[in-house]
Write a protein that holds these residues in place. Structure first.
Motif, PDB file in Angstrom:
ATOM      1  N   ALA A 313       0.825  -1.211   0.000  1.00  0.00           N
ATOM      2  CA  ALA A 313       0.000   0.000   0.000  1.00  0.00           C
ATOM      3  C   ALA A 313       0.857   1.258   0.000  1.00  0.00           C
ATOM      4  O   ALA A 313       0.447   2.297  -0.523  1.00  0.00           O
ATOM      5  CB  ALA A 313      -0.928  -0.001   1.212  1.00  0.00           C
ATOM      6  N   SER A 314       2.053   1.178   0.581  1.00  0.00           N
ATOM      7  CA  SER A 314       2.932   2.346   0.603  1.00  0.00           C
ATOM      8  C   SER A 314       3.471   2.684  -0.783  1.00  0.00           C
ATOM      9  O   SER A 314       3.857   3.825  -1.044  1.00  0.00           O
ATOM     10  CB  SER A 314       4.104   2.107   1.560  1.00  0.00           C
ATOM     11  OG  SER A 314       4.985   1.128   1.035  1.00  0.00           O
ATOM     12  N   ALA A 315       3.510   1.671  -1.678  1.00  0.00           N
ATOM     13  CA  ALA A 315       3.950   1.869  -3.069  1.00  0.00           C
ATOM     14  C   ALA A 315       5.365   2.427  -3.148  1.00  0.00           C
ATOM     15  O   ALA A 315       5.676   3.258  -3.999  1.00  0.00           O
ATOM     16  CB  ALA A 315       2.974   2.778  -3.814  1.00  0.00           C
ATOM     17  N   ARG A 316       6.226   1.951  -2.259  1.00  0.00           N
ATOM     18  CA  ARG A 316       7.631   2.373  -2.276  1.00  0.00           C
ATOM     19  C   ARG A 316       8.522   1.140  -2.249  1.00  0.00           C
ATOM     20  O   ARG A 316       8.353   0.256  -1.406  1.00  0.00           O
ATOM     21  CB  ARG A 316       7.935   3.273  -1.076  1.00  0.00           C
ATOM     22  CG  ARG A 316       7.176   4.594  -1.100  1.00  0.00           C
ATOM     23  CD  ARG A 316       7.568   5.475   0.066  1.00  0.00           C
ATOM     24  NE  ARG A 316       6.822   6.720   0.068  1.00  0.00           N
ATOM     25  CZ  ARG A 316       6.954   7.671   0.989  1.00  0.00           C
ATOM     26  NH1 ARG A 316       7.822   7.504   1.978  1.00  0.00           N
ATOM     27  NH2 ARG A 316       6.236   8.773   0.931  1.00  0.00           N
ATOM     28  N   ARG A 317       9.467   1.099  -3.155  1.00  0.00           N
ATOM     29  CA  ARG A 317      10.317  -0.081  -3.271  1.00  0.00           C
ATOM     30  C   ARG A 317      11.174  -0.291  -2.027  1.00  0.00           C
ATOM     31  O   ARG A 317      11.393  -1.422  -1.600  1.00  0.00           O
ATOM     32  CB  ARG A 317      11.213   0.058  -4.503  1.00  0.00           C
ATOM     33  CG  ARG A 317      10.450   0.008  -5.828  1.00  0.00           C
ATOM     34  CD  ARG A 317      11.403   0.100  -6.996  1.00  0.00           C
ATOM     35  NE  ARG A 317      10.681   0.047  -8.273  1.00  0.00           N
ATOM     36  CZ  ARG A 317      11.271   0.127  -9.459  1.00  0.00           C
ATOM     37  NH1 ARG A 317      12.593   0.266  -9.531  1.00  0.00           N
ATOM     38  NH2 ARG A 317      10.550   0.072 -10.562  1.00  0.00           N
ATOM     39  N   ARG A 318      11.659   0.787  -1.454  1.00  0.00           N
ATOM     40  CA  ARG A 318      12.502   0.649  -0.265  1.00  0.00           C
ATOM     41  C   ARG A 318      11.710   0.058   0.895  1.00  0.00           C
ATOM     42  O   ARG A 318      12.225  -0.766   1.654  1.00  0.00           O
ATOM     43  CB  ARG A 318      13.079   2.011   0.125  1.00  0.00           C
ATOM     44  CG  ARG A 318      14.102   2.555  -0.866  1.00  0.00           C
ATOM     45  CD  ARG A 318      14.597   3.925  -0.454  1.00  0.00           C
ATOM     46  NE  ARG A 318      15.246   3.892   0.846  1.00  0.00           N
ATOM     47  CZ  ARG A 318      15.708   4.974   1.475  1.00  0.00           C
ATOM     48  NH1 ARG A 318      15.570   6.172   0.919  1.00  0.00           N
ATOM     49  NH2 ARG A 318      16.291   4.861   2.647  1.00  0.00           N
ATOM     50  N   ILE A 319      10.454   0.468   1.030  1.00  0.00           N
ATOM     51  CA  ILE A 319       9.613  -0.075   2.100  1.00  0.00           C
ATOM     52  C   ILE A 319       9.346  -1.559   1.853  1.00  0.00           C
ATOM     53  O   ILE A 319       9.400  -2.383   2.780  1.00  0.00           O
ATOM     54  CB  ILE A 319       8.284   0.700   2.190  1.00  0.00           C
ATOM     55  CG1 ILE A 319       8.545   2.178   2.512  1.00  0.00           C
ATOM     56  CG2 ILE A 319       7.371   0.081   3.225  1.00  0.00           C
ATOM     57  CD1 ILE A 319       9.197   2.420   3.843  1.00  0.00           C
ATOM     58  N   THR A 320       9.069  -1.919   0.605  1.00  0.00           N
ATOM     59  CA  THR A 320       8.828  -3.330   0.278  1.00  0.00           C
ATOM     60  C   THR A 320      10.067  -4.172   0.548  1.00  0.00           C
ATOM     61  O   THR A 320       9.981  -5.281   1.096  1.00  0.00           O
ATOM     62  CB  THR A 320       8.408  -3.462  -1.192  1.00  0.00           C
ATOM     63  OG1 THR A 320       7.249  -2.650  -1.428  1.00  0.00           O
ATOM     64  CG2 THR A 320       8.081  -4.906  -1.531  1.00  0.00           C
ATOM     65  N   ALA A 321      11.241  -3.653   0.175  1.00  0.00           N
ATOM     66  CA  ALA A 321      12.487  -4.381   0.430  1.00  0.00           C
ATOM     67  C   ALA A 321      12.718  -4.552   1.931  1.00  0.00           C
ATOM     68  O   ALA A 321      13.128  -5.629   2.394  1.00  0.00           O
ATOM     69  CB  ALA A 321      13.655  -3.643  -0.207  1.00  0.00           C
ATOM     70  N   ALA A 322      12.435  -3.500   2.705  1.00  0.00           N
ATOM     71  CA  ALA A 322      12.593  -3.585   4.160  1.00  0.00           C
ATOM     72  C   ALA A 322      11.611  -4.596   4.754  1.00  0.00           C
ATOM     73  O   ALA A 322      11.955  -5.333   5.689  1.00  0.00           O
ATOM     74  CB  ALA A 322      12.380  -2.213   4.789  1.00  0.00           C
ATOM     75  N   ALA A 323      10.389  -4.653   4.203  1.00  0.00           N
ATOM     76  CA  ALA A 323       9.396  -5.616   4.690  1.00  0.00           C
ATOM     77  C   ALA A 323       9.850  -7.048   4.427  1.00  0.00           C
ATOM     78  O   ALA A 323       9.717  -7.925   5.292  1.00  0.00           O
ATOM     79  CB  ALA A 323       8.049  -5.354   4.024  1.00  0.00           C
ATOM     80  N   VAL A 324      10.381  -7.290   3.241  1.00  0.00           N
ATOM     81  CA  VAL A 324      10.876  -8.636   2.913  1.00  0.00           C
ATOM     82  C   VAL A 324      12.032  -9.015   3.831  1.00  0.00           C
ATOM     83  O   VAL A 324      12.111 -10.151   4.333  1.00  0.00           O
ATOM     84  CB  VAL A 324      11.299  -8.701   1.434  1.00  0.00           C
ATOM     85  CG1 VAL A 324      11.991 -10.024   1.135  1.00  0.00           C
ATOM     86  CG2 VAL A 324      10.086  -8.514   0.528  1.00  0.00           C
ATOM     87  N   LEU A 325      12.929  -8.075   4.088  1.00  0.00           N
ATOM     88  CA  LEU A 325      14.049  -8.339   4.996  1.00  0.00           C
ATOM     89  C   LEU A 325      13.547  -8.655   6.403  1.00  0.00           C
ATOM     90  O   LEU A 325      14.051  -9.581   7.063  1.00  0.00           O
ATOM     91  CB  LEU A 325      14.982  -7.129   5.023  1.00  0.00           C
ATOM     92  CG  LEU A 325      16.192  -7.225   5.965  1.00  0.00           C
ATOM     93  CD1 LEU A 325      17.101  -8.383   5.556  1.00  0.00           C
ATOM     94  CD2 LEU A 325      16.964  -5.909   5.979  1.00  0.00           C
ATOM     95  N   PHE A 326      12.545  -7.901   6.855  1.00  0.00           N
ATOM     96  CA  PHE A 326      11.961  -8.153   8.177  1.00  0.00           C
ATOM     97  C   PHE A 326      11.400  -9.572   8.262  1.00  0.00           C
ATOM     98  O   PHE A 326      11.614 -10.283   9.256  1.00  0.00           O
ATOM     99  CB  PHE A 326      10.859  -7.128   8.449  1.00  0.00           C
ATOM    100  CG  PHE A 326       9.990  -7.451   9.633  1.00  0.00           C
ATOM    101  CD1 PHE A 326      10.437  -7.229  10.922  1.00  0.00           C
ATOM    102  CD2 PHE A 326       8.720  -7.987   9.452  1.00  0.00           C
ATOM    103  CE1 PHE A 326       9.635  -7.533  12.017  1.00  0.00           C
ATOM    104  CE2 PHE A 326       7.914  -8.292  10.527  1.00  0.00           C
ATOM    105  CZ  PHE A 326       8.374  -8.063  11.816  1.00  0.00           C
ATOM    106  N   LEU A 327      10.698 -10.003   7.222  1.00  0.00           N
ATOM    107  CA  LEU A 327      10.112 -11.342   7.228  1.00  0.00           C
ATOM    108  C   LEU A 327      11.187 -12.424   7.187  1.00  0.00           C
ATOM    109  O   LEU A 327      11.037 -13.480   7.819  1.00  0.00           O
ATOM    110  CB  LEU A 327       9.158 -11.496   6.048  1.00  0.00           C
ATOM    111  CG  LEU A 327       7.911 -10.601   6.083  1.00  0.00           C
ATOM    112  CD1 LEU A 327       7.063 -10.819   4.844  1.00  0.00           C
ATOM    113  CD2 LEU A 327       7.092 -10.863   7.331  1.00  0.00           C
ATOM    114  N   LEU A 328      12.258 -12.174   6.450  1.00  0.00           N
ATOM    115  CA  LEU A 328      13.347 -13.149   6.392  1.00  0.00           C
ATOM    116  C   LEU A 328      14.028 -13.309   7.745  1.00  0.00           C
ATOM    117  O   LEU A 328      14.541 -14.388   8.076  1.00  0.00           O
ATOM    118  CB  LEU A 328      14.368 -12.725   5.333  1.00  0.00           C
ATOM    119  CG  LEU A 328      13.897 -12.806   3.871  1.00  0.00           C
ATOM    120  CD1 LEU A 328      14.965 -12.257   2.935  1.00  0.00           C
ATOM    121  CD2 LEU A 328      13.545 -14.250   3.504  1.00  0.00           C
ATOM    122  N   ILE A 329      14.036 -12.252   8.535  1.00  0.00           N
ATOM    123  CA  ILE A 329      14.607 -12.335   9.885  1.00  0.00           C
ATOM    124  C   ILE A 329      13.611 -12.956  10.857  1.00  0.00           C
ATOM    125  O   ILE A 329      13.965 -13.789  11.698  1.00  0.00           O
ATOM    126  CB  ILE A 329      15.030 -10.927  10.367  1.00  0.00           C
ATOM    127  CG1 ILE A 329      16.158 -10.383   9.481  1.00  0.00           C
ATOM    128  CG2 ILE A 329      15.465 -10.962  11.826  1.00  0.00           C
ATOM    129  CD1 ILE A 329      16.508  -8.935   9.770  1.00  0.00           C
TER     130      ILE A 329
END
Length: 544
Positions: A313-329
């Motif tokens: 929903a934020s429509a920002r690539r950096r936010i999406t990348a940070a979300a994926v990193l959070f889930l991987l951790i």
């Protein structure tokens, strides 16, 4: 000397204004207490909501203004409640079902919250109050872990009477002779105070077991105090935290909602590299850590889905990348925590709670087939005669409970129409928050964006977890849901009101245009001859 008689209408107006002022102050205080108590206590939460609702009702009765109450979810919400009422009166056990309507009636808290938050600043303050108050619960959980629960058996000294029992290293003794124990000294004291064999209750992963030890052998030991037990032990810390709640599932469901709210704040917060931003990240991290320590799989998965939806929903690539990193951790940490405290994998069809769900879901499908319109009525599955008639809970072999899925439970209790209304208002909640998060107002003011993203994530997490938990039937979780949804729709209303008040007015005519229009009024009329003269004259003469 003459005095003017008191103006009666003015006196009445002043009294009414005082009543309005008192009601407004009560409502503001009740909203704050609702937000502060929601992460902790169902009694105080419902009490705050009821006090505020009474003041709100007085205010509505006086003003008779209901504009703020309207929302796109009205038909679905009231349709759902109507299905619950109808099902209760036609239930197999009407008394039980009707008494349960009180819980469903608390959906009115959504309207109380959504209509009485008047500014975006107030909405933001309540969201921060929820997140901040939750840290008290997290601190309590940390205290639980520091203190420990029970006595963990790390090993046995040669000749220990406990070595002959069913205990093995890794077990946690939680009771001795029916009394809770937290240290070997507690066990030693109970040995001296009782007679006969010492009965012990212990935990092995999630299973409970019982065994006994000869009290005579313990007392015959040449050692004294805790040493005569012959145990190598440590405080039991391998348990699922519950916070201030009585059950870890309730705690986990509430934590996932608040963690999603905090995620929305983090994504939208504009002042990076500031102390408030780092405090917000630290708070969210502590809440997520407490959620992981509940070792409850569905809310952890729900939070993961919420983070993904917020990033999209934020429509920002950096936010999406940070979300994926959070889930991987988060994923491996959660898997290890669940394996350590419960001894099961994240997905295990053979595990006890999963097998239980699969069995009761099959039984629920049969009940829905037989009662598709109004369901069986709330609480009917607990009736002894009904259980025997339909051979519920594997013919009595499984513990009596509910059906461990909100959609399944709604369809079983209140019918398929109720399930349809339930799906509608949840869909509307998600759709409206998604639209608000992408609106122009959300791009200009970070508060609109933060609240809409947080509420969107919270409702997403709730619905993901609800597939395998009956979280809608948990009073603490439901009250938190109505509070969060109400804040989201209050933000939506404030946004619409702000947009309407700032809409551009019709452009004024220039001086030249005004002069031209006045000239046109006094232009000589064309003379029309022929058969159309009378019709033309009638059209030009306003008196005709």
């Amino acid at each position: 000397m003459s005095t003017n008689p008191p103006n009666h209408s003015q006196s009445v107006a002043e009294t009414v204004n005082r009543i309005d002022l008192v009601c407004d102050r009560i409502i503001v205080g009740a909203l704050f207490l609702y937000a502060v108590f929601a992460p902790h206590s169902i009694a105080l939460t419902e009490g705050s909501a009821l006090v505020g609702a009474v003041a709100w009702a007085v205010r509505l009765a006086r003003s008779r203004r209901f504009d703020n109450l309207k929302s796109p979810a009205d038909l679905a919400l009231f349709g759902f409640f109507a299905c619950c009422v109808a099902s209760s009166f036609f239930s197999y056990v009407p008394a039980t079902s009707i008494s349960g309507l009180r819980s469903q009636a608390f959906f009115l808290a959504f309207y109380f919250v959504s209509s009485r938050i008047m500014t975006i600043r107030h909405a933001r303050f309540l969201v921060i109050a929820i997140v901040g108050s939750c840290l008290i619960n997290v601190a309590w959980s940390a205290g639980q872990l520091a203190k420990g629960r029970g006595v963990k058996i790390d090993g046995f000294i040669a000749g220990s009477p406990f070595a002959e029992s069913d205990l093995i290293p890794g077990d946690v003794v939680i009771e001795a002779d029916g009394e809770k124990v937290n240290s070997p000294d507690d066990i030693s004291r109970i040995v001296d105070n009782g007679r006969g064999r010492l009965t012990l209750k212990f935990e092995r992963k999630e299973a409970l077991g019982e065994t006994s030890v000869s009290r005579r052998e313990i007392k015959a030991s040449p050692a004294s105090g805790r040493d005569r037990l012959g145990l190598v032990s440590s405080p039991g810390r391998n348990f699922r935290v519950t916070g201030l709640y009585s059950h870890y599932e309730t705690y986990a469901e509430v934590l996932q909602l608040i963690a999603a709210l905090a995620a929305g704040l983090i994504v939208a917060f504009p002042f990076r590299k500031t102390i408030p931003f780092f405090l917000l990240i630290a708070s969210a991290g502590l809440i997520v850590a407490a959620l992981v320590l509940t070792s409850t799989r569905a809310p952890i998965a729900g939070l993961g889905c919420a983070v993904l939806v917020i990033s999209l929903a934020s429509a920002r690539r950096r936010i999406t990348a940070a979300a994926v990193l959070f889930l991987l951790i988060l994923a491996p940490i959660a898997v290890v925590a669940i394996q350590r405290s419960r001894g099961v994998s994240f997905v295990d069809p053979q595990e006890g709670s999963t097998a239980y769900r699969l069995e009761v879901w099959k039984e629920a499908v049969n009940l829905v087939r037989g009662n598709p319109v109004l369901g069986i009525g709330r609480g009917t599955e607990g009736d002894e005669g009904f259980k025997e008639q339909y051979k519920l809970f594997d013919g009595g072999k499984l513990p009596v409970g509910h059906f461990h899925s909100t959609p399944v439970q709604v369809a079983t209790w209140w019918g398929l129409a109720a399930l349809g209304f339930y799906a509608c208002f949840m869909t509307i909640f998600i759709r409206e928050m998604w639209k608000l998060s992408r609106s122009e107002a959300a791009q200009k003011d970070w508060s609109y964006r933060a609240i809409s993203l947080g509420v969107l994530g919270a409702i997403t997490a709730f619905n993901v977890s609800s597939l395998v938990h009956f979280n809608f039937g948990d009073g603490e979780v439901a009250m938190m849901l109505w509070l969060i949804a109400g804040i989201g729709f209050a933000t939506r209303r404030i946004c619409l009101e702000s947009r309407a008040s700032t809409a551009p007015a019709a452009p004024e005519q220039s001086t030249a245009e005004q002069i031209g229009s006045h000239k046109n009024q006094y232009q000589p009329r064309e003379r029309v001859s022929g058969p159309n003269a009378q019709a033309a004259a009638a059209a030009q003469d306003p008196r005709r």
